[in-house]
Design a protein around this motif. Structure first.
Motif, short mmCIF file in Angstrom:
data_model
loop_
_atom_site.label_atom_id
_atom_site.label_comp_id
_atom_site.label_asym_id
_atom_site.label_seq_id
_atom_site.Cartn_x
_atom_site.Cartn_y
_atom_site.Cartn_z
N ALA A 207 3.72 2.58 2.14
CA ALA A 207 3.31 2.74 3.53
C ALA A 207 3.46 1.44 4.31
CB ALA A 207 1.86 3.22 3.60
N ASP A 208 3.07 0.32 3.73
CA ASP A 208 3.21 -0.98 4.38
C ASP A 208 3.02 -2.07 3.34
OD1 ASP A 208 0.32 -1.62 4.20
OD2 ASP A 208 0.10 -0.08 5.74
N CYS A 209 3.39 -3.28 3.68
CA CYS A 209 3.15 -4.40 2.78
C CYS A 209 2.88 -5.65 3.60
CB CYS A 209 4.30 -4.61 1.80
SG CYS A 209 5.85 -5.13 2.54
N GLU A 210 2.23 -6.62 2.96
CA GLU A 210 1.85 -7.85 3.64
C GLU A 210 1.67 -8.96 2.62
OE1 GLU A 210 -2.06 -7.76 5.32
OE2 GLU A 210 -2.82 -6.39 3.78
N VAL A 211 1.85 -10.18 3.06
CA VAL A 211 1.61 -11.34 2.22
C VAL A 211 0.17 -11.80 2.45
CG1 VAL A 211 2.23 -13.75 1.77
CG2 VAL A 211 4.02 -12.06 2.22
N LEU A 212 -0.57 -11.96 1.35
CA LEU A 212 -1.96 -12.42 1.40
C LEU A 212 -2.04 -13.83 0.83
CD1 LEU A 212 -3.76 -9.22 0.01
CD2 LEU A 212 -3.39 -9.84 2.41
N SER A 213 -2.79 -14.71 1.50
CA SER A 213 -2.96 -16.07 1.04
C SER A 213 -4.44 -16.43 1.00
CB SER A 213 -2.18 -17.04 1.94
OG SER A 213 -2.61 -16.91 3.28
N ARG A 214 -4.75 -17.64 0.60
CA ARG A 214 -6.13 -18.07 0.41
C ARG A 214 -7.00 -17.72 1.61
NH1 ARG A 214 -9.58 -21.78 -2.36
NH2 ARG A 214 -10.96 -22.96 -0.97
N LYS B 218 -7.97 6.47 -0.99
CA LYS B 218 -7.98 5.80 0.31
C LYS B 218 -7.32 4.43 0.24
CE LYS B 218 -12.49 6.55 0.72
NZ LYS B 218 -12.75 7.65 -0.24
N LEU B 219 -7.29 3.82 -0.94
CA LEU B 219 -6.52 2.59 -1.14
C LEU B 219 -5.72 2.72 -2.42
CD1 LEU B 219 -5.64 -0.28 -0.44
CD2 LEU B 219 -7.63 -1.13 -1.71
N ILE B 220 -4.44 3.02 -2.27
CA ILE B 220 -3.48 3.01 -3.38
C ILE B 220 -2.60 1.80 -3.13
CG2 ILE B 220 -1.65 4.25 -4.58
CD1 ILE B 220 -2.73 6.83 -3.26
N ARG C 1 0.86 -1.20 0.00
CA ARG C 1 0.00 0.00 0.00
C ARG C 1 0.89 1.24 0.00
NH1 ARG C 1 -4.64 -0.12 4.30
NH2 ARG C 1 -2.85 0.13 5.70
N PHE C 2 0.40 2.28 -0.69
CA PHE C 2 1.17 3.50 -0.88
C PHE C 2 0.36 4.71 -0.40
CE2 PHE C 2 2.70 0.42 -3.88
CZ PHE C 2 4.06 0.63 -3.97
N ARG C 3 1.09 5.79 -0.13
CA ARG C 3 0.47 7.08 0.14
C ARG C 3 1.01 8.10 -0.87
NH1 ARG C 3 1.87 5.80 5.77
NH2 ARG C 3 0.03 4.95 6.79
N PHE C 4 0.11 8.98 -1.31
CA PHE C 4 0.50 10.00 -2.28
C PHE C 4 0.06 11.36 -1.78
CE2 PHE C 4 -0.43 12.48 -6.25
CZ PHE C 4 0.88 12.55 -6.71
N GLN C 5 1.01 12.29 -1.72
CA GLN C 5 0.73 13.66 -1.31
C GLN C 5 0.97 14.56 -2.51
OE1 GLN C 5 -0.43 14.74 1.83
NE2 GLN C 5 -0.78 16.60 0.64
N ALA C 6 -0.12 15.00 -3.15
CA ALA C 6 0.00 15.85 -4.34
C ALA C 6 0.29 17.29 -3.95
CB ALA C 6 -1.29 15.78 -5.15
#
Length: 462
Positions: free
Chosen positions: A180-187, A198-200, A159-164
């Motif tokens: 901003a953060d990252c995670e491993v997603l599984s089934r 709100k979700l980049i 996930r990212f944050r953007f400040q224009a």
């Protein structure tokens, strides 16, 4: 402050055991016949599990008068309450799709998924399955609301944050984009999708294939369109005339690409004139296409033209294009490797900005291993996988580099790294020339794949 220390977020517990997951349910033999799911449901043979999801979403969303902003929570709840059949996988989806009569409306023509399969479609929302084989997503936000769930495989979500802070046009913005953060997603892992910024995020699929289910609205009327983002400074609409290959601008871009590919000097000169006089969006798309298709060196004269006309904005475009080309090279390796560990490191190197962020994720995934040594081992495996690919510079001197990387990540001075590599080479019957070792140690921090590993976290002034 380092943004990558594991932390709790609403519905997003990074790499923890408390993830929100779908319930799982064994399917009785009476519900399956010859591997094909029971199709006795509304919608011309809808999958029972999908019918349950759709009914739940429709009922709960109607209670709040189909309020767009309520759909993410409703979709997450529907995924969480439904029982995921153990036998629901890509093979079953393909079997259903080939035999179902009729199929739901297949409205996704955005190229998202390989292929996208619409499982349910009505006047308010639809449910898609996105199959991912060798492709992965761009960094993007969303023009709709909903939720997604991993059905098969494993993916790294960043996930990212953007400040224009600069708005040349309504469809192009400059600013600062950072992970901003990252995670491993599984089934079974479920995540909400909120429209707009709100979700980049980007999702890098570690397994081949991977499948994601998505409950989504058609379009949030409060959001103009979905946007794509490019590290470290740019956001733009992901749709428009330049995306349509049949539009005048889309066709013009295709002809410029053809001319640069043929090294046509007249086309290049005309392109310089277009950039010198064109509007911002056209200018950005032309120089981006040239950089990504023909190389950053071909875009440098165009960037000079932009600099003469627009000053500091040109520097932001240049740094964005250099990083875009680097990521393009790194992500291209994904198609050449199948090993999950190797894809994981490639995903980190494509999305995370610095050494500490990457080491944090390596520690989480391999808690029993020394992070620097684990990176060296995975790097060696990537190089072995690419050894037959003449266009992959990583494959050169990979044994030497695999020995050097752990020592370099520990912050040892070059002379000590060189001495240790020479000694370890002798111990492993590898004959390294000292001049070659010195050159390799000097060049590794500038290699496109490894640049983030040798970047220090930015420290913001208090």
């Amino acid at each position: 402050m380092n943004l990558f220390v594991p932390k709790k977020l609403p519905l997003l517990i990074i790499n923890g055991a408390s993830r929100l997951k779908l319930k799982r349910q064994a399917v009785p033999a009476s519900q399956s016949e010859n591997g094909v799911m029971n199709q006795q449901n509304s919608g011309g043979g809808q999958i029972p599990y999908i019918h349950e999801l759709a009914s739940s979403v429709r009922k709960q969303w109607k209670r709040v008068d189909y309020c767009e902003s309520s759909l993410p929570d409703i979709a997450v709840e529907a995924f969480g309450a439904a029982s995921l059949p153990d036998d629901l996988n890509l093979s079953k989806l393909l079997t259903w799709g080939i035999t179902a009569e009729p199929l739901p409306v297949q409205g996704n023509n955005t190229g998202f998924g390989n292929p996208p399969i619409c499982l349910h479609h009505d006047e308010r929302f639809y449910i898609d399955a996105y199959v991912w084989r060798d492709s992965t997503t761009t960094i993007h936000d969303h023009g709709f609301n909903g939720a997604f769930c991993v059905l098969q495989g494993e993916s790294l979500q960043t996930r990212f944050r953007f400040q224009a802070d600069d708005h040349p046009t309504a469809s192009l913005e400059f600013g600062d984009l950072h992970a901003a953060d990252c995670e491993v997603l599984s089934r079974g892992d479920i995540r909400p999708i909120h429209s707009g910024s709100k979700l980049i995020h980007s999702v890098f699929h570690l397994m081949h294939p991977s499948v994601t289910l998505c409950i989504r609205s058609f379009q949030d009327s409060g959001v103009l369109t979905q946007r794509e983002y490019h590290l470290p400074h740019t956001a733009h609409f992901s749709s428009g005339a330049w995306k349509n290959k049949r539009s005048p601008l889309g066709k013009r871009l295709a002809m410029i690409e053809c001319g640069f590919g043929l090294r046509d000097s007249t086309v290049k000169q005309m392109t310089h004139e277009l950039v010198a006089a064109g509007d911002w969006m056209e200018t950005f798309q032309i120089v981006s296409m040239v950089a990504t298709k023909s190389g950053i060196h071909e875009a440098e004269p165009l960037l000079e033209k932009i600099g003469q006309r627009h000053g500091g904005r040109a520097k932001r475009i240049e740094s964005t294009l250099r990083e875009t080309c680097r990521r393009q090279e790194v992500l291209g390796m994904r198609q050449l490797v199948r090993n999950q560990d190797q894809r994981f490191l490639i995903a980190l190197l494509a999305n995370l900005p610095d050494r500490q962020a990457i080491l944090n994720q390596i520690r989480l995934r391999y808690p029993e291993a020394a992070p620097a040594e684990q990176i060296g081992r995975i790097y060696s495996g990537i190089a072995e996988s690419l050894s037959g690919c003449v266009t992959a510079p990583i494959a050169k001197m990979h044994s030497l580099n695999a020995l050097a990387i752990p020592h370099m990540l520990q912050g040892l001075p070059d002379n000590l790294v060189i001495a240790r590599v020479m000694e370890e080479g002798r111990q492993n019957n590898m004959k390294f020339d000292q001049t070659t070792v010195e050159a390799s140690v000097k060049s590794l921090p500038d290699a496109n794949l490894l640049k983030p590993l040798f970047s220090e976290p930015l420290v913001k002034a208090a």
